[in-house]
Every structure is written in structure tokens, then in C-alpha cells.
Design a protein around this motif. Sequence first.
Motif, PDB file in Angstrom:
ATOM      1  N   TYR A  76       6.950   9.250  -1.824  1.00 43.17           N
ATOM      2  CA  TYR A  76       5.723   7.829  -1.356  1.00 43.17           C
ATOM      3  C   TYR A  76       4.590   7.987  -0.525  1.00 43.17           C
ATOM      4  O   TYR A  76       4.240   7.468  -0.716  1.00 43.17           O
ATOM      5  N   ARG A  77       5.027   8.701   0.745  1.00 44.70           N
ATOM      6  CA  ARG A  77       3.964   8.652   1.787  1.00 44.70           C
ATOM      7  C   ARG A  77       2.669  10.055   1.036  1.00 44.70           C
ATOM      8  O   ARG A  77       1.650   9.647   2.525  1.00 44.70           O
ATOM      9  N   PRO A 108      -3.057   3.696  -1.412  1.00 44.93           N
ATOM     10  CA  PRO A 108      -3.550   3.321  -2.651  1.00 44.93           C
ATOM     11  C   PRO A 108      -5.164   2.392  -1.830  1.00 44.93           C
ATOM     12  O   PRO A 108      -4.455   1.238  -1.568  1.00 44.93           O
ATOM     13  N   GLY A 112      -4.454  -0.930   1.147  1.00 45.15           N
ATOM     14  CA  GLY A 112      -2.902  -0.244   0.566  1.00 45.15           C
ATOM     15  C   GLY A 112      -2.540  -0.059   2.204  1.00 45.15           C
ATOM     16  O   GLY A 112      -0.945  -0.669   2.698  1.00 45.15           O
ATOM     17  N   GLY A 270       8.089   5.480   8.700  1.00 46.78           N
ATOM     18  CA  GLY A 270       9.011   5.028   7.436  1.00 46.78           C
ATOM     19  C   GLY A 270       8.751   4.183   6.653  1.00 46.78           C
ATOM     20  O   GLY A 270       9.454   3.743   5.261  1.00 46.78           O
ATOM     21  N   ASP A 271       8.423   3.012   7.599  1.00 47.20           N
ATOM     22  CA  ASP A 271       9.458   1.825   7.450  1.00 47.20           C
ATOM     23  C   ASP A 271       7.768   0.872   6.554  1.00 47.20           C
ATOM     24  O   ASP A 271       7.765   0.661   5.272  1.00 47.20           O
ATOM     25  N   GLU A 273       6.056   3.294   4.306  1.00 50.29           N
ATOM     26  CA  GLU A 273       7.132   4.166   3.203  1.00 50.29           C
ATOM     27  C   GLU A 273       7.709   2.871   2.270  1.00 50.29           C
ATOM     28  O   GLU A 273       7.727   3.762   1.112  1.00 50.29           O
ATOM     29  N   ASP A 274       8.561   2.885   3.138  1.00 53.31           N
ATOM     30  CA  ASP A 274       9.515   2.152   2.116  1.00 53.31           C
ATOM     31  C   ASP A 274       8.847   0.379   1.084  1.00 53.31           C
ATOM     32  O   ASP A 274       9.630   0.653   0.307  1.00 53.31           O
ATOM     33  N   VAL A 275       7.827   0.588   2.248  1.00 54.90           N
ATOM     34  CA  VAL A 275       6.968  -1.070   1.294  1.00 54.90           C
ATOM     35  C   VAL A 275       6.183   0.003   0.553  1.00 54.90           C
ATOM     36  O   VAL A 275       6.423  -0.750  -0.842  1.00 54.90           O
ATOM     37  N   SER A 277       7.314   2.247  -1.490  1.00 56.06           N
ATOM     38  CA  SER A 277       7.632   2.666  -2.175  1.00 56.06           C
ATOM     39  C   SER A 277       7.881   1.621  -3.468  1.00 56.06           C
ATOM     40  O   SER A 277       8.796   1.316  -4.671  1.00 56.06           O
ATOM     41  N   CYS A 278       8.042   0.414  -2.496  1.00 51.70           N
ATOM     42  CA  CYS A 278       7.522  -1.244  -3.763  1.00 51.70           C
ATOM     43  C   CYS A 278       6.338  -1.289  -4.462  1.00 51.70           C
ATOM     44  O   CYS A 278       6.781  -1.753  -5.252  1.00 51.70           O
ATOM     45  N   THR A 279       5.594  -1.263  -3.745  1.00 47.16           N
ATOM     46  CA  THR A 279       3.962  -1.653  -4.481  1.00 47.16           C
ATOM     47  C   THR A 279       3.542  -1.135  -5.106  1.00 47.16           C
ATOM     48  O   THR A 279       2.414  -1.548  -6.037  1.00 47.16           O
ATOM     49  N   ALA A 280       3.483   0.066  -4.118  1.00 46.03           N
ATOM     50  CA  ALA A 280       2.658   1.167  -5.831  1.00 46.03           C
ATOM     51  C   ALA A 280       2.890   3.059  -6.111  1.00 46.03           C
ATOM     52  O   ALA A 280       2.167   3.485  -6.412  1.00 46.03           O
ATOM     53  N   LEU A 281       4.341   1.951  -5.868  1.00 53.03           N
ATOM     54  CA  LEU A 281       4.884   4.359  -5.171  1.00 53.03           C
ATOM     55  C   LEU A 281       4.246   4.871  -4.196  1.00 53.03           C
ATOM     56  O   LEU A 281       4.848   5.132  -2.843  1.00 53.03           O
ATOM     57  N   ARG A 282       3.028   5.261  -4.672  1.00 54.86           N
ATOM     58  CA  ARG A 282       2.146   6.308  -3.543  1.00 54.86           C
ATOM     59  C   ARG A 282       0.351   6.193  -4.003  1.00 54.86           C
ATOM     60  O   ARG A 282       0.447   5.359  -5.388  1.00 54.86           O
TER      61      ARG A 282
ATOM     62  N   ARG B  29      17.318   9.354   1.694  1.00 52.52           N
ATOM     63  CA  ARG B  29      16.699   9.851   2.848  1.00 52.52           C
ATOM     64  C   ARG B  29      17.861  11.735   2.566  1.00 52.52           C
ATOM     65  O   ARG B  29      17.489  12.822   3.351  1.00 52.52           O
ATOM     66  N   PRO B 108      -1.962  -0.980 -10.025  1.00 54.44           N
ATOM     67  CA  PRO B 108      -1.812   1.024  -9.321  1.00 54.44           C
ATOM     68  C   PRO B 108      -0.764   0.910 -10.271  1.00 54.44           C
ATOM     69  O   PRO B 108       0.106   1.475  -9.488  1.00 54.44           O
ATOM     70  N   GLN B 111       5.182  -0.209 -11.150  1.00 57.73           N
ATOM     71  CA  GLN B 111       5.534  -0.262  -9.876  1.00 57.73           C
ATOM     72  C   GLN B 111       4.514  -1.402  -9.558  1.00 57.73           C
ATOM     73  O   GLN B 111       5.180  -2.502  -8.692  1.00 57.73           O
ATOM     74  N   PHE B 115       5.710  -5.298  -8.663  1.00 53.93           N
ATOM     75  CA  PHE B 115       5.518  -6.136  -7.015  1.00 53.93           C
ATOM     76  C   PHE B 115       4.861  -7.295  -7.214  1.00 53.93           C
ATOM     77  O   PHE B 115       4.729  -8.412  -6.639  1.00 53.93           O
ATOM     78  N   THR B 279      -2.402  -6.288  -1.571  1.00 49.82           N
ATOM     79  CA  THR B 279      -2.011  -5.138  -1.039  1.00 49.82           C
ATOM     80  C   THR B 279      -2.248  -3.572  -1.715  1.00 49.82           C
ATOM     81  O   THR B 279      -2.307  -2.543  -1.313  1.00 49.82           O
TER      82      THR B 279
END
Lengths: 404, 404
Positions: A76-77, A108, A112, A270-271, A273-275, A277-282, B29, B108, B111, B115, B279
Motif C-alpha cells: 500500500y505504501r 495518489p 493523497g 505506518g499509520d 499506510e493504514d489510511v 489502504s482504505c482511501t485508494a489502496l496505493r 503485518r 482511484p 477502493q 471510501f 483524498t
Amino acid sequence: MTNQPEAIKRLSLPELTGRLGMSVRDAERELENAPALPGPLLDATYADTHRFPPPKWALPTFVEAAGGGGMTYTPYRGDREVREAVAHNVSTGLGIPATGASDVILTPGTQGALFTALAAILSPGDLVLLPDPDYLSTERMLRYFGARVKRIPMLWPQDGSRPTLDLQALEEAAAEGPRLMVFSHPNNPTGAIYGPETIAAIAAAAVRHDFTVIADELYCRLVYEGEEFHHLAAVEGMAERTVTLLGPSKTESLSGYRLGVAVAPTALVGDMEDVQSCTALRAPAYAQHLLARWIAEDGDFLRQRLVEYQALRDTTVKKINASSVMRVDAAYGTAYLFPRVLTGAGDQAVALALKEHAGVVVNPGYQFGLAGSGHMRLCFAQDEAVWDAALDRIIDVVGSVDPT
Amino acid sequence: MTNQPEAIKRLSLPELTGRLGMSVRDAERELENAPALPGPLLDATYADTHRFPPPKWALPTFVEAAGGGGMTYTPYRGDREVREAVAHNVSTGLGIPATGASDVILTPGTQGALFTALAAILSPGDLVLLPDPDYLSTERMLRYFGARVKRIPMLWPQDGSRPTLDLQALEEAAAEGPRLMVFSHPNNPTGAIYGPETIAAIAAAAVRHDFTVIADELYCRLVYEGEEFHHLAAVEGMAERTVTLLGPSKTESLSGYRLGVAVAPTALVGDMEDVQSCTALRAPAYAQHLLARWIAEDGDFLRQRLVEYQALRDTTVKKINASSVMRVDAAYGTAYLFPRVLTGAGDQAVALALKEHAGVVVNPGYQFGLAGSGHMRLCFAQDEAVWDAALDRIIDVVGSVDPT
């Protein structure tokens, strides 16, 4: 809409309705839907990427990746090798301390990066400091997250000395215990670049009052006349509390690929990246490969672009200041100028008139904060002949709008 | 991290720590960082887009747009002409009622559509219904937004009749006044497709108890044996309260371009656009042009893909059910199977062992909800010979993991 979430309502900045007669978002939509001069419309809210296209390697790099040479799915990151290259290039090429791939997240667009950083940092009710004026969507996003926003006036002395922030206001606001400060640097919309003493003052306040800073440095390569640029993250003790936002959307004209970068402390990455993973994956996976060549392989491209943009800046400033209806300070960086209208006409009225009678779309100043009222933001990165003619129309039409 | 926002903490589903010994995110992880069998790793969490590449027009369409033929900047909701084409193609090609461009937003990835839809609908404390099992990140996102989640058991009768939801549980939960129901259809991870009576029951509950429904139909074109597919939005009275999520990332292997689509009531599209302006600004602009050809120009491509995927599904089901360690129901759609481990071994232990000893990455079942425990999700869209050998290794290794 029934049950519209409060966060969505806040996003429109309804608190400005008293001043604008409508929310900021509604004012934007009014402009979007307003009548336009027949014929091609010049959108001066962004650069003309046909006149100023991306580096030549951009599209072939994408084609190679999408044609089978690149990954379709990445963490995701972002792809690890690309993040390693970015960490190396931003530290050696720009001077932003990034120790390696773990300090970097690909997003993105730089938008993003800003969203995931705010989401990873802010809790409802947090106090956030923001210069006035500053990037148009930051305050809206801060309100979306339920933060309280305190604006810090930007000062642009007329004695030829550098733009800065009101450092006393900054210190007073910092003493109120903010969680975060966000600032664009170079400043969007004015193109101001802060001197080392302003950057040091922000750093000192952040350390003393223990807050995080997001430095939106999207335009940090677009700096004129060899101007030195001071990265906040490079100040002693600041890398651990700074998120630096970067990306190739503007200077390098790669907005259509939707790529952004944030350099941040590892735990915060890390945090974020967690967000994400919800908004757009990557960030778009094939396009990520372009970031490995960014900065490393565009030196000549950048030099030429700076020469051309600086010429456009200079002719624009000259023409505006020769008029009787607007005045502008020459931007130190960015592709923007933020002229003030001298006639007393309101900025929404001016923007509507420019669309209808000059065939030019501009960002009215209120979008950037109260201090932006009475201004407009112009992106001068346009075809030279088209822009020259448009400026004449802009000056004519501004002069024709009645004062409020 | 100091001051980590509660929303970020909730995102990790810490409430499952009791069952997993760690949060869901930490378990993910752990798997990500776990040792792998030396040599190439087979990632069975997604399709092999080299074996199953996108339609032939995809890359040339991008190249034409990025080479100067397309827009670099579009409205946040996406290019109007593309949205018009999408509205036409999803209504005539799929049977999802979209009256025009104003019902469509380009995002995007799918996902991004999920969101922005959740952000535009949910307020903290809202009750949301979600089948169990269902798409792995939906519950995490719902918790991020502060919603309360009620799972509705999915039922897969072993008498050969169709999968459905526990309709009595649905009715009871609906009576508690949910704001929203979210469900993937075809179901991710199981590949279940619901019959018309299940879809009608969801619609009736939504109308009776006045809630909105997000139908995640990302896999709705990936349906085997001429199976009929019933779109929730096509049920009388549902278009006005349904968000249908679509996109070309899976069936059409276009994930690397980051494109998604939502079809929703016009007012909700406006709010989703406001969120997207924060986003990511917009779906990647050049790539948007691919969506105008999607559905309209990939009929032959889709027919061939379905034949190949169905063959892979059939051999996978046969091999698994011939083993003594796993059992699986044949998916009606999607490129997934969701076998149950018969040995009593825990799903995280199985996933770790498969990575280390079989060189295969799978999604452990707990990621999809409590009902997923003891299962794993396999994406069978892989090179046939590679997959056949991998399945043998999977069955061997599963048999070697000690029961918990």
C-alpha cells in the motif's frame, strides 16, 4: 441530503456563509456552473501541460511498466525499490533527510499525501495552525477532520525584504497547544519563500510546544533566481516531527499520473499506510516507476523550465503592475501570482466576470483564507502568446467590475 | 505513537485481539514480514496480470491520452464525456440504472469509491449491516468512521440450493435502525451470488427501514455458467438509495491504472466528490479515458476470460475436495475460492506455514469476519501449471500444520 454527516457539512466551510453569502464549496460550484465566454476557455487555475509537457522519459517509463515490466500490485505504501530511490533522491537532490524506504510513502497525488497525513495525525477538536493565505483545500480538510483552525498571518513587507509569518502571532498560537501546523512552502497562492529565520522560528515553536508540522513543499523545485530554499525537515531535531509533502504533479507536469510522495517519521508512515489502504489502496502502480527517475534524471528539464517560467512571471508582474486595477508582488517560487484588485470589486464577482467576459478561469482569493479576499490566483504557466492576450482581457474586465 | 487518533486505532480492529492475540492489522503485518520459502513467491491474494493481461486497447488508450490527446486535469468527479459513456455502458451493458453523467463518479480504484461513499454517508455511532464473511477492509473502514457494525451471517446450504443471507437476522438487524448496509456481490471472499429473492429481501428491508445500501459489485461481470446476476439498484425503488461500486481492476486486470466507478443518487455523488477533492483530487486523468471503452469494447475479451477462469475454478475445486484436509464450495463468480481447513489448524498458522513452506501467500479467513475463521481465500487466476503445482504444495503444507 437527509442525514448528511457533520464532517461533510464542515467541509464546505459554512462558517464563511456570512461573508460570501454561501459556503465556500457553494461559491466554487457557482463559479463552475457560471456562464463562460463562447470559444475556448483559458483555465488559469493550473498549468498548460501541452505547452509545458512532462520529462520525455515519463510516458516510455509508464509504457514499459504497464506493458509487463512493472508490478500491478505493490505494498500500500508503494514499491520498495521505488521508495528507496525516492529516499535517496530527495535526500541527495533536495536536502530532505530521508534515511531509507521506511521514511517514504507514495500516494495518489500530493493531495493523497496531505489527506493521509492529516488522518494519521488529527483527532477531533485538535488545534491546527495554518498561514493566511495558504493552499485552498487545507482548511476545508482540517474542518472535515473536526480540527480547530488558527490562521497565522503571512507578512510581505513592501520594503523589499522577504515574506515571513507574523512570528508573534505564531508564538502566541503555539502556546495554545496545537497538535499540528500545516504550511505550504513555497506558499500557495502567493509564491512566497520564507527565509531561514522564519523556518527556524517555526522549528523552535514546534519543538518548544511539541507539535507536528506538515510542510507542503510541492513547489520546492520551482524557485527563481537561484533563491535558496530551506527545508523545515532539515532543521536539527525536526525530521522526527515533520511530514514533508512532495510530488511531480506541478513542476514536472505529471499531475495526470496521480503521484505524490510524503517523507515522514517511520511510525507515522505506518499509520498513513493504514489510511491509504482504505482511501485508494496505493498510488497507481505502473506510474510509481516514474518516481524512481524523478529528480535523478530531470536536471536539464528543470533548468529550462525555470527559465521559461521566470520569463512568464516577469512579463506577468510587469503587465499587472503597469495597470491601474491590480498590484502584485513577484513570486519567489511556484507558477502562481496572487494579484490584489485595487478597485474594491469583490473576488467572486471578479472571477465570475473573468469567466463570462474574458474567457479566463481564476481562483478567487477567498478560497485561500480571509487574507486572500480581494485577490485572485493566476497560474502563469501558459502558452506565452495566449497568456499575453489573456492578461490584456483580464485587466480590461477587472476594470469593468463594479466595486462591492 | 503518541496521540495516535482513536480512528486510526479502531482501524486495526483491536477488539479482535482476544481471538488473534493481536489486532487484525498487526496480524496482517506479521504475515507480511514472515519468512518465505526461498525462490519466487506465488501471491495468491490477487490475479497474475501477466498470465491474464488487460484488454489490448488499454495501454494504447492511455498512451494517446498521456501523449497529448487527453486532459491532465478533470473535474474531481471525472471527465464528463467519460462519465456519460460509463453511465450509458453500465445501464445498457450491465443493467444498472444510471440516468447520465450526474449519477457517476470516477475514483482511484474501487477502493476509492468505497471510501468516498462511506465518508459521504456515515456519522459516528451509525449502525451498519455487513454480511459475514465479506470484503476484508470494509469492517475496518466502518470502524475508522466510528460506525457500529452488525454482521449478517451468509448461509451456503449444502443441499445444492443457492447461497443467501440469514434473512431473519437481516430483518432483526434492520429493525434496529441501521443507516447503511454494505455487501459485496458476488461475495468476496466466497464467490457466492445471491438469488433474486435474497436481493429482493435486502431491498425490502432497506425501503421498510429507510437505510442506504452500498452494493460492491466489483466482480459482477465475473460470473460462471451463464449465471444470472441481479443488481440491487435495478430493483424498483432502490436506485435512489443504492450506491453501486464497479471498476475494471479485477475482471479486466486494470488494477495498475487505479480506476473505479460508483453509480449513486446525484446528491450523494456531489458529497462523494467533495470527499474526493480531499483524498486524491480525482481518478488518474489519463487513465480515465480507458473507462469510456470498458464494457463497450471488451465482449470477446470477457468471454475468453470466463472460459479460462472457469476451467481454473473447476480444477481447483476438484483438487481441494479430493484432498483430506480442505473442503470448498464452487464459487458462482469472482476469481476466489474460500476453502475450509478440516484439520482444526488456525488460519494465521496455516497462512504463515504456506508462506514459509509452500511459497504461497494467501489471505487467512479471519480477515473477512468471524465466519471466515478456519478458511483461507485463494485467488485462482494464476498461470495454470504454476497454480497446479502450488495447489499440491498448499494441500501438503496444510496437512502438516498442527491443530490449535
